[in-house]
Design a protein around this motif. Structure first.
Motif, PDB file in Angstrom:
ATOM      1  N   GLU A 167     -10.264  27.442  67.930  1.00 45.70           N
ATOM      2  CA  GLU A 167      -8.952  27.764  67.350  1.00 45.70           C
ATOM      3  C   GLU A 167      -8.765  29.270  67.236  1.00 45.70           C
ATOM      4  O   GLU A 167      -7.687  29.808  67.538  1.00 45.70           O
ATOM      5  CB  GLU A 167      -8.825  27.115  65.970  1.00 45.70           C
ATOM      6  CG  GLU A 167      -7.477  27.279  65.318  1.00 45.70           C
ATOM      7  CD  GLU A 167      -6.368  26.490  66.002  1.00 45.70           C
ATOM      8  OE1 GLU A 167      -5.211  26.955  65.975  1.00 45.70           O
ATOM      9  OE2 GLU A 167      -6.661  25.408  66.569  1.00 45.70           O
ATOM     10  N   ASP A 170      -7.994  31.016  70.634  1.00 48.02           N
ATOM     11  CA  ASP A 170      -6.612  30.776  71.035  1.00 48.02           C
ATOM     12  C   ASP A 170      -5.664  31.699  70.287  1.00 48.02           C
ATOM     13  O   ASP A 170      -4.751  32.292  70.874  1.00 48.02           O
ATOM     14  CB  ASP A 170      -6.256  29.313  70.774  1.00 48.02           C
ATOM     15  CG  ASP A 170      -4.819  28.977  71.144  1.00 48.02           C
ATOM     16  OD1 ASP A 170      -4.548  28.760  72.333  1.00 48.02           O
ATOM     17  OD2 ASP A 170      -3.958  28.935  70.236  1.00 48.02           O
ATOM     18  N   ARG A 174      -3.215  34.697  71.882  1.00 48.65           N
ATOM     19  CA  ARG A 174      -1.759  34.590  71.749  1.00 48.65           C
ATOM     20  C   ARG A 174      -1.166  35.825  71.063  1.00 48.65           C
ATOM     21  O   ARG A 174      -0.120  36.335  71.465  1.00 48.65           O
ATOM     22  CB  ARG A 174      -1.389  33.328  70.982  1.00 48.65           C
ATOM     23  CG  ARG A 174      -1.657  32.051  71.760  1.00 48.65           C
ATOM     24  CD  ARG A 174      -1.250  30.814  70.971  1.00 48.65           C
ATOM     25  NE  ARG A 174      -1.644  29.606  71.674  1.00 48.65           N
ATOM     26  CZ  ARG A 174      -0.958  29.058  72.674  1.00 48.65           C
ATOM     27  NH1 ARG A 174       0.174  29.633  73.081  1.00 48.65           N
ATOM     28  NH2 ARG A 174      -1.384  27.979  73.277  1.00 48.65           N
ATOM     29  N   ILE A 292      -5.894  31.425  77.760  1.00 46.71           N
ATOM     30  CA  ILE A 292      -5.340  30.383  76.892  1.00 46.71           C
ATOM     31  C   ILE A 292      -5.428  29.017  77.571  1.00 46.71           C
ATOM     32  O   ILE A 292      -5.795  28.014  76.940  1.00 46.71           O
ATOM     33  CB  ILE A 292      -3.887  30.731  76.513  1.00 46.71           C
ATOM     34  CG1 ILE A 292      -3.861  31.961  75.590  1.00 46.71           C
ATOM     35  CG2 ILE A 292      -3.198  29.551  75.823  1.00 46.71           C
ATOM     36  CD1 ILE A 292      -2.480  32.547  75.380  1.00 46.71           C
ATOM     37  N   ASN A 295      -9.090  27.955  77.547  1.00 48.11           N
ATOM     38  CA  ASN A 295      -9.487  27.543  76.203  1.00 48.11           C
ATOM     39  C   ASN A 295      -8.921  26.164  75.859  1.00 48.11           C
ATOM     40  O   ASN A 295      -9.567  25.352  75.201  1.00 48.11           O
ATOM     41  CB  ASN A 295      -9.007  28.578  75.184  1.00 48.11           C
ATOM     42  CG  ASN A 295      -9.688  28.444  73.843  1.00 48.11           C
ATOM     43  OD1 ASN A 295     -10.905  28.562  73.724  1.00 48.11           O
ATOM     44  ND2 ASN A 295      -8.904  28.199  72.796  1.00 48.11           N
ATOM     45  N   TYR A 296      -7.703  25.904  76.343  1.00 41.99           N
ATOM     46  CA  TYR A 296      -7.094  24.584  76.156  1.00 41.99           C
ATOM     47  C   TYR A 296      -7.901  23.520  76.905  1.00 41.99           C
ATOM     48  O   TYR A 296      -8.148  22.429  76.377  1.00 41.99           O
ATOM     49  CB  TYR A 296      -5.648  24.610  76.648  1.00 41.99           C
ATOM     50  CG  TYR A 296      -4.861  23.358  76.319  1.00 41.99           C
ATOM     51  CD1 TYR A 296      -4.261  23.202  75.068  1.00 41.99           C
ATOM     52  CD2 TYR A 296      -4.731  22.329  77.253  1.00 41.99           C
ATOM     53  CE1 TYR A 296      -3.552  22.055  74.761  1.00 41.99           C
ATOM     54  CE2 TYR A 296      -4.019  21.175  76.944  1.00 41.99           C
ATOM     55  CZ  TYR A 296      -3.432  21.045  75.704  1.00 41.99           C
ATOM     56  OH  TYR A 296      -2.735  19.903  75.400  1.00 41.99           O
TER      57      TYR A 296
END
Length: 310
Positions: A167, A170, A174, A292, A295-296
């Protein structure tokens, strides 16, 4: 460990980290809007919505984007799953489902946080000031400390730590992506805006002091990116998060976590042996967008390997 238990522990920590990150974003966002935004500039006020990918949900309620309406929406809206209030609610629900896998001190800390939040809501004003955001951060820090001090270093501990750093990675990516893109937009002309914006980036990840200790110089966009992407000692840098994710996965069942470990190793190799010059060759924005996405995919792999019922 049962996949259901692993899922609750993992999401317990992700939701609490998400609440803390939201508080950080809103706190510095409000300060930046007051200090550097033009009067009525919705782009500055809406920046937290862009970072957290909640811009469409906010537009659906039909209110103008002001620092106050955005903060109230992201902090307290009952229909927004990632609002601070809902994240704390979900943290408690996940903890309640696995009380036998966490310590009594952890449960008491989580439950007390929820009770205090309910008391703030009953008071009738649902605060969105710096004191409230500091309270959210402090409660998150408190639970992290209690977890570290009381929980046995078994699988529950590693799933909690794993959720935290997935978490966190991410969030850092962002914030850096949106803030750096905004700095590249020459809409307020003066370097004063860039200074405040870059300071906000650092403050939102508690890295202002680390930047000063590392560079001993004025704040610049290239060095901010370098610190938050590649620094191996900063707890919220992308590299640090990738290393921690790898350490936690190494302590979990190898067969179940094989795909997640492979993705992590690829991510970590790029951060451990890459440089800012490599990033700029592909472009900072594409690099962060790819991180991102990776990581997702990592989150999906963790879920598929450990949390889906076989």
């Amino acid at each position: 460990m049962l996949s259901r238990v692993a899922s609750h522990l993992y999401w317990l920590s992700r939701y609490l980290e998400r609440a803390e990150n939201m508080a950080r974003i809103l706190d510095v966002g409000q300060s930046l809007a007051l200090l550097s935004a033009k009067a009525g500039d919705e782009a500055s006020a809406a920046e937290p919505l862009v970072i957290t990918e909640n811009i469409d949900a906010f537009r659906a309620i039909g209110k103008p984007a002001t620092p106050e309406t955005v903060a109230r929406f992201l902090a307290w809206d009952t229909q927004l799953p990632s609002s601070i209030a809902n994240c704390i609610e979900f943290t408690r629900e996940n903890a309640r489902s696995v009380r036998g896998s966490i310590t009594s001190e952890m449960w008491e800390t989580i439950n007390d946080t929820w009770l205090q939040m309910q008391a703030k809501r009953r008071a009738g004003h649902e605060p969105i000031d710096t004191a409230f955001f500091d309270w959210v951060k402090e409660r998150s820090h408190l639970l992290r400390g209690v977890t570290f001090a009381t929980l046995r270093r078994g699988e529950p501990y590693h799933f909690i730590r794993l959720g935290t750093f997935i978490e966190r990675a991410d969030n850092t990516a962002r914030i850096l992506s949106v803030k750096q893109a905004r700095n590249a937009t020459p809409e307020q002309g003066a370097s004063e805006f860039e200074y405040y914006s870059l300071s906000a980036v650092l403050r939102s990840v508690s890295a202002l002091e680390a930047y000063r200790d590392t560079y001993h110089d004025t704040i610049g966009a290239r060095r901010v990116a370098e610190l938050l992407i590649f620094d191996e000692y900063l707890p919220r840098s992308l590299r640090f998060c990738a290393e921690e994710i790898g350490l936690q996965l190494a302590e979990l069942p190898r067969d179940a976590g094989r795909h997640a470990r492979r993705i992590t190793e690829v991510i970590h190799a790029g951060l451990a042996y890459g440089s800012l010059e490599d990033v700029h060759r592909v472009g900072l924005q594409p690099f962060l967008d790819q991180f991102i996405q990776d990581n997702y995919r990592l989150g999906d792999a963790v879920h598929a390997g450990f949390m889906e019922t076989q």
